[in-house]
Design a protein around this motif. Structure first.
Motif, PDB file in Angstrom:
ATOM      1  N   ILE A 272      53.629 -10.258 -29.148  1.00  0.00           N
ATOM      2  CA  ILE A 272      52.489  -9.553 -28.931  1.00  0.00           C
ATOM      3  C   ILE A 272      53.244  -8.047 -28.280  1.00  0.00           C
ATOM      4  N   GLU A 273      52.367  -7.002 -28.949  1.00  0.00           N
ATOM      5  CA  GLU A 273      52.859  -5.726 -28.399  1.00  0.00           C
ATOM      6  C   GLU A 273      51.470  -5.021 -27.756  1.00  0.00           C
ATOM      7  N   LEU A 274      51.905  -4.803 -26.562  1.00  0.00           N
ATOM      8  CA  LEU A 274      51.066  -4.047 -25.471  1.00  0.00           C
ATOM      9  C   LEU A 274      51.433  -2.792 -24.904  1.00  0.00           C
ATOM     10  N   PHE A 275      50.749  -2.013 -24.263  1.00  0.00           N
ATOM     11  CA  PHE A 275      51.228  -0.821 -23.729  1.00  0.00           C
ATOM     12  C   PHE A 275      52.057  -1.252 -22.414  1.00  0.00           C
ATOM     13  N   PRO A 276      53.472  -1.183 -22.241  1.00  0.00           N
ATOM     14  CA  PRO A 276      54.050  -1.590 -21.247  1.00  0.00           C
ATOM     15  C   PRO A 276      53.408  -1.487 -19.612  1.00  0.00           C
ATOM     16  N   ASP A 277      52.505  -0.365 -19.543  1.00  0.00           N
ATOM     17  CA  ASP A 277      52.099  -0.024 -18.158  1.00  0.00           C
ATOM     18  C   ASP A 277      50.977  -1.155 -18.183  1.00  0.00           C
ATOM     19  N   ARG A 278      50.448  -1.604 -19.090  1.00  0.00           N
ATOM     20  CA  ARG A 278      49.182  -2.540 -19.046  1.00  0.00           C
ATOM     21  C   ARG A 278      49.565  -3.926 -18.970  1.00  0.00           C
ATOM     22  N   ALA A 279      50.712  -4.302 -19.710  1.00  0.00           N
ATOM     23  CA  ALA A 279      50.932  -5.621 -19.865  1.00  0.00           C
ATOM     24  C   ALA A 279      51.296  -6.386 -18.576  1.00  0.00           C
ATOM     25  N   ALA A 280      51.960  -5.924 -17.575  1.00  0.00           N
ATOM     26  CA  ALA A 280      51.896  -6.663 -16.487  1.00  0.00           C
ATOM     27  C   ALA A 280      50.708  -7.180 -15.775  1.00  0.00           C
ATOM     28  N   ALA A 281      49.451  -6.693 -16.215  1.00  0.00           N
ATOM     29  CA  ALA A 281      48.348  -7.124 -15.742  1.00  0.00           C
ATOM     30  C   ALA A 281      47.623  -7.984 -16.581  1.00  0.00           C
TER      31      ALA A 281
END
Length: 364
Positions: free
Chosen positions: A146-155
């Protein structure tokens, strides 16, 4: 109630819609078959590999024209699921000792910033991801990313019930060392082992046979054999046991069952690394070859072929950097690796398994 007859193709399409996989996939593609194995595992685990393979064969073979799906095809895919962590293989003791497969916990590993490898299986056929992000999952081979914005993935990912695993923790590679040091450690352990006694059915890897034909290297002991060998020996239940054996005059003198370092690890991981050390020390290092471009667009890369089996920690490293693909003719397994990852991969193989690159013509 009206009952209608469905064709095998219609049943296959319905099965794909039921599975946790892209609906554009074919039931008999790597994506469809690994999804079938995950679903069978979600209901049957803990179970043996044979039970899962039998369950999938019974379900899908009637839907395949010609019915040429083999047990080996599914066994190869199941091995990839185990090496990735979708399934955990643990020893089972009791009346019929062996190894059982358990569901891996829902987790994720960062491949690169913004791209995450999804792992694990939920019980009873539940999807790994149930939110709107489920549509963003990409299926290729046995993997789910899955591809997500790195700054949002952690949450976002923990909110979906996925546990973060750091890449180094996931690969879990053993310490780096020269091949002679690993051989010395094995000899030291063998010296502390008891006498081997009579070992019936023992087969060994021939150190003089070509390293590019793994299956042809196995043979019984010969009267002239002496030295350290990687071997397998039969047991009453389950697959043959992996071991290292010290041989003199064609007879086993000392024997050490594997794994010796990590009881939870498969014996073949240690055995294959010891064999790689023996080959390197014998001036016939195991080889890998780099072929032409494979894939298109963002998934493009070079094909890397291997002629000897890889420990699971090496497979996990390759899954972080590339993708398992149908093997090239003559190879034991093949991966597609991005061009930019090739120097790191070559260093990894040379440092950890003492491999050397082999050109397409066969010369090192």
């Amino acid at each position: 109630m009206k009952i209608s007859i469905a064709s095998p193709a219609e049943c296959g399409e319905l099965a794909v819609r039921t599975l946790d996989v892209d609906e554009a996939a074919d039931l008999f593609s790597a994506e469809g078959l690994t999804a079938s194995l995950r679903r069978a595992a979600s209901f049957l685990c803990p179970a043996s590999p044979r039970q899962l393979i039998d369950a999938v064969l019974d379900a899908v073979r009637p839907l395949q024209p010609g019915g040429d799906l083999s047990r080996d095809d599914l066994a190869d895919l199941l091995d990839l699921l185990v090496s990735a962590g979708d399934l955990l293989e643990l020893r089972h003791s009791g009346d019929a000792p062996g190894r059982l497969l358990y569901l891996g916990p829902p987790s994720y590993v960062e491949r690169r910033p913004g791209q995450y490898l999804l792992l694990g299986i939920r019980p009873f056929g539940a999807p790994l991801v149930t939110s709107d992000l489920a549509g963003a999952i990409q299926y290729e081979g046995h993997t789910r990313t899955i591809e997500l914005f790195p700054d949002r993935a952690a949450a976002q990912l923990p909110e979906l019930g996925l546990h973060m695993i750091r890449p180094r923790q996931w690969v879990r590679r053993p310490p780096e060392m020269p091949p002679g040091e690993l051989i010395r450690q094995m000899r030291e352990r063998l010296s502390a082992a008891g006498p081997a006694g009579l070992v019936e059915g023992l087969t060994v890897i021939d150190p003089t046979a070509k390293v590019t034909y793994y299956r042809g290297r196995w043979r019984p002991l010969k009267p002239a054999d002496s030295g350290l060998f990687v071997a397998r020996r039969p047991q009453a239940y389950g697959a043959d046991l992996w071991c290292v054996v010290l041989v003199a005059g064609g007879a086993p003198v000392r024997l050490l069952d594997l794994p010796a370092d990590d009881p939870a690890a498969p014996g073949h991981d240690e055995a294959w690394r010891v064999q790689a050390a023996l080959d390197a020390a014998g001036h016939s290092p195991q080889a890998f070859s780099i072929g032409g471009t494979a894939g298109t667009g963002a998934s493009a890369g070079r094909t890397v072929d291997f002629f000897s089996p890889l420990p699971r920690w090496a497979e996990r490293y390759l899954q972080l950097t590339g993708m398992a693909v149908p093997r090239t003719a003559g190879a034991l397994c093949s991966y597609r690796v991005p061009e930019g990852a090739m120097p790191g991969l070559a260093s990894f193989l040379e440092d950890m398994l003492w491999m050397r690159q082999r050109n397409n013509g066969g010369a090192e």
